[in-house]
Enzyme design. Structure first.
Site, PDB file in Angstrom:
ATOM      1  N   ASP A   6       0.810  -0.996   0.039  1.00  0.00           N
ATOM      2  CA  ASP A   6      -0.037   0.114  -0.022  1.00  0.00           C
ATOM      3  C   ASP A   6       0.851   1.392  -0.129  1.00  0.00           C
ATOM      4  O   ASP A   6       0.505   2.292  -0.568  1.00  0.00           O
ATOM      5  CB  ASP A   6      -1.078   0.052   1.206  1.00  0.00           C
ATOM      6  CG  ASP A   6      -1.597   1.159   1.108  1.00  0.00           C
ATOM      7  OD1 ASP A   6      -2.491   1.376   0.232  1.00  0.00           O
ATOM      8  OD2 ASP A   6      -1.978   1.933   2.158  1.00  0.00           O
TER       9      ASP A   6
ATOM     10  N   HIS B  78       4.468   4.705  -2.984  1.00  0.00           N
ATOM     11  CA  HIS B  78       4.649   6.326  -2.384  1.00  0.00           C
ATOM     12  C   HIS B  78       5.996   6.608  -1.721  1.00  0.00           C
ATOM     13  O   HIS B  78       6.586   7.717  -2.000  1.00  0.00           O
ATOM     14  CB  HIS B  78       3.720   6.668  -1.252  1.00  0.00           C
ATOM     15  CG  HIS B  78       2.420   6.503  -1.740  1.00  0.00           C
ATOM     16  ND1 HIS B  78       1.836   6.882  -3.108  1.00  0.00           N
ATOM     17  CD2 HIS B  78       1.015   5.859  -1.197  1.00  0.00           C
ATOM     18  CE1 HIS B  78       0.625   6.613  -3.191  1.00  0.00           C
ATOM     19  NE2 HIS B  78       0.043   5.989  -1.871  1.00  0.00           N
TER      20      HIS B  78
HETATM   21  C1  BG6 Z   1      -3.061   5.830  -0.016  1.00  0.00           C
HETATM   22  C2  BG6 Z   1      -2.890   4.690   0.911  1.00  0.00           C
HETATM   23  O1  BG6 Z   1      -2.584   5.642  -1.270  1.00  0.00           O
HETATM   24  O2  BG6 Z   1      -2.402   6.702   0.514  1.00  0.00           O
HETATM   25  C3  BG6 Z   1      -3.542   5.007   2.143  1.00  0.00           C
HETATM   26  O3  BG6 Z   1      -3.970   3.764   0.014  1.00  0.00           O
HETATM   27  C4  BG6 Z   1      -2.904   6.135   2.801  1.00  0.00           C
HETATM   28  O4  BG6 Z   1      -3.758   3.580   3.083  1.00  0.00           O
HETATM   29  C5  BG6 Z   1      -2.863   7.139   1.770  1.00  0.00           C
HETATM   30  O5  BG6 Z   1      -3.627   6.269   3.974  1.00  0.00           O
HETATM   31  C6  BG6 Z   1      -2.037   8.565   2.461  1.00  0.00           C
HETATM   32  O6  BG6 Z   1      -1.994   9.512   1.672  1.00  0.00           O
HETATM   33  P1  BG6 Z   1      -2.745  10.800   2.151  1.00  0.00           P
HETATM   34  O7  BG6 Z   1      -3.113  11.660   1.057  1.00  0.00           O
HETATM   35  O8  BG6 Z   1      -4.097  10.481   2.530  1.00  0.00           O
HETATM   36  O9  BG6 Z   1      -2.224  11.538   3.316  1.00  0.00           O
END
Ligand code: BG6
Length: 455
Positions: free
Chosen positions: A224, A229
């Protein structure tokens, strides 16, 4: 920036992603005057009329785009169309796409298990020149999947028209790494193994599962967050200077550095796998992850993942990069921490002070440089100070910005084909070791600092 006009087709347009992030992103763009007459066509399985879809979308926008004035939200709603269909069937896609003019942006807002059949169906239909396809993450389940997806995508469109979405690339602080490094003289000469001791890329979240078991329990923290990321953040922090901030240069430089990442050698030492148990996050009770609706405890899905890698190149040889992210932790800590080496000699006598630290914080965005200065009381005592800037929120959310770039056909903020495959190459050995049970699943109570300490 000029206003853009082209159609936007959301496959899976009744899903959570559309209601929570994509439609709000479109609304932000309309409100900012960056979209002129964009028509949005949603395609999904529900047997709805245009009117029913508009009602659904209006509610989602009220819920998730409260920051956008109602008049702008309504302008989006008015331009929405809906088509009931199976996105993996070329006949359904053909009749849906016949409703749009010009070269659309086609967004796969779908579970990743249907990416491949959907893309195959799209290749049967074909897309006009200038069309763009956007694919969400996780980009497949492993390297072999990513290769298959890339092969189909390349049959469909040229690489520069493909967006493998990573909304972190639309975040102010991630973009600021480019500004900080390449629009200033002071940082880049120090940005290497001679001066930097270690780098931590941390995305600790206080939120738990939030009803996402259907997706999350089959993904887990590693797929995830750390496969995409966090590795993208590593790539932007560690890449060589691009000749230009454009799609080609960024993709090439990020791919280079990802290629040089060496997966952890000793999985027990260099990776951590955790899962939260019942606890409380800032006074709010959270149930045991394993007891949540839709979770299969025996899958052993991790809600916390951490690994340390090295980068085998001249700039970074010997510098550990630690990536960590988890859910239900005690504090939201989203930051990239560059820890410098100690001073070579302490002229003030005594112990060497804490080395300098540069913190790039995300959400709320900010940059802090923690340094040592003479004390205000005793000038021969060294005191810790921080040059700290809190950055105002950006006008567009990360998704808003990425959608704008897609509609403009600019793939600079996308993951490239090579990067997607390299990211799996790095993570696959970790997944394999975890699946084989080589690394224990460590439990941590919700609200704690996780199985290891934050840097
Ligand atoms: C997403 C994940 O891509 O990014 C989530 O699937 C996570 O689990 C999220 O919480 C975090 O990004 P943001 O923009 O919500 O801080």
């Amino acid at each position: 920036t000029q206003a853009t006009s082209r159609s936007f087709v959301i496959l899976g347009g009744t899903g959570d992603l559309s209601g929570r992030l994509l439609l709000p992103g479109v609304a932000e763009l309309v409100d900012a005057g960056l979209l002129e007459g964009v028509d949005v066509l949603a395609v999904s399985q529900e047997d709805w009329s245009d009117g029913e879809y508009r009602d659904w979308a209006r509610d989602r926008l009220a819920e998730h785009a409260g920051h956008v004035p109602e008049a702008s939200r309504e302008r989006v709603v008015e331009r929405l169309g809906y088509r009931h269909g199976d996105v993996t069937l070329s006949a359904d896609l053909r009749s849906a796409l016949a409703r749009v003019e010009g070269a659309p942006v086609v967004y796969l807002a779908l579970p990743n298990t249907v990416f491949l059949p959907t893309l195959e169906a799209l290749t049967e239909v074909g897309l006009p020149d200038g069309a763009v396809v956007a694919v969400e993450k996780p980009f497949g389940r492993n390297l072999a999947d990513a290769r298959r997806l890339n092969a189909v995508l390349h049959r469909l469109l040229p690489e520069e028209s493909i967006f493998r979405t990573d909304h972190f690339l639309g975040m102010q602080t991630v973009l600021n790494i480019l500004g900080l490094r390449f629009a200033n003289r002071v940082f880049e000469p120090l940005w290497n193994a001679t001066h930097i001791e270690r780098v931590d890329i941390v995305f600790d979240e206080t939120i738990g599962l939030e009803g996402r078991a259907g997706y999350y329990d089959t993904a887990g923290a590693l797929k995830d967050m750390l496969q995409n990321h966090l590795l993208q953040m590593l790539a932007v922090v560690a890449m060589e200077p691009p000749a230009a901030v454009d799609a080609r240069s960024l993709a090439a430089r990020k791919a280079d550095v990802l290629r040089a990442v060496r997966p952890p050698e000793d999985m027990q030492r260099d990776t951590v796998r955790g899962r939260y148990t019942a606890g409380a996050v800032r006074g709010r009770p959270l149930p045991d992850y394993a007891a949540e609706d839709g979770v299969e405890p025996d899958r052993g899905t991790e809600t916390y993942a951490e690994y340390t890698v090295g980068i085998d190149n001249w700039r970074w040889a010997g510098v550990p990069f630690r990536l960590r992210s988890g859910k239900a932790l005690g504090a939201d800590r989203h930051e990239i921490v560059l820890r410098f080496k100690p001073v070579p000699h302490m002229a003030f006598g005594g112990e060497a002070p804490e080395p300098d630290v540069l913190r790039l914080r995300l959400d709320p965005d900010g940059i802090a440089l923690e340094i040592n200065l003479n004390g205000a009381g005793d000038p021969f005592e060294i005191e810790r100070r921080s040059l700290d800037i809190a950055l105002p929120p950006t006008r567009l959310s990360a998704y808003g910005l990425l959608l704008k770039e897609m509609l403009d056909g600019n793939a600079a903020l996308s993951i490239s084909d090579v990067e997607a495959e390299e990211s799996w190459r790095i993570v696959e050995p970790i997944l394999a070791a975890w699946q084989a049970g080589d690394v224990p699943l460590r439990e941590y109570p919700a609200g704690s600092d996780g199985p290891t300490r934050h840097p």
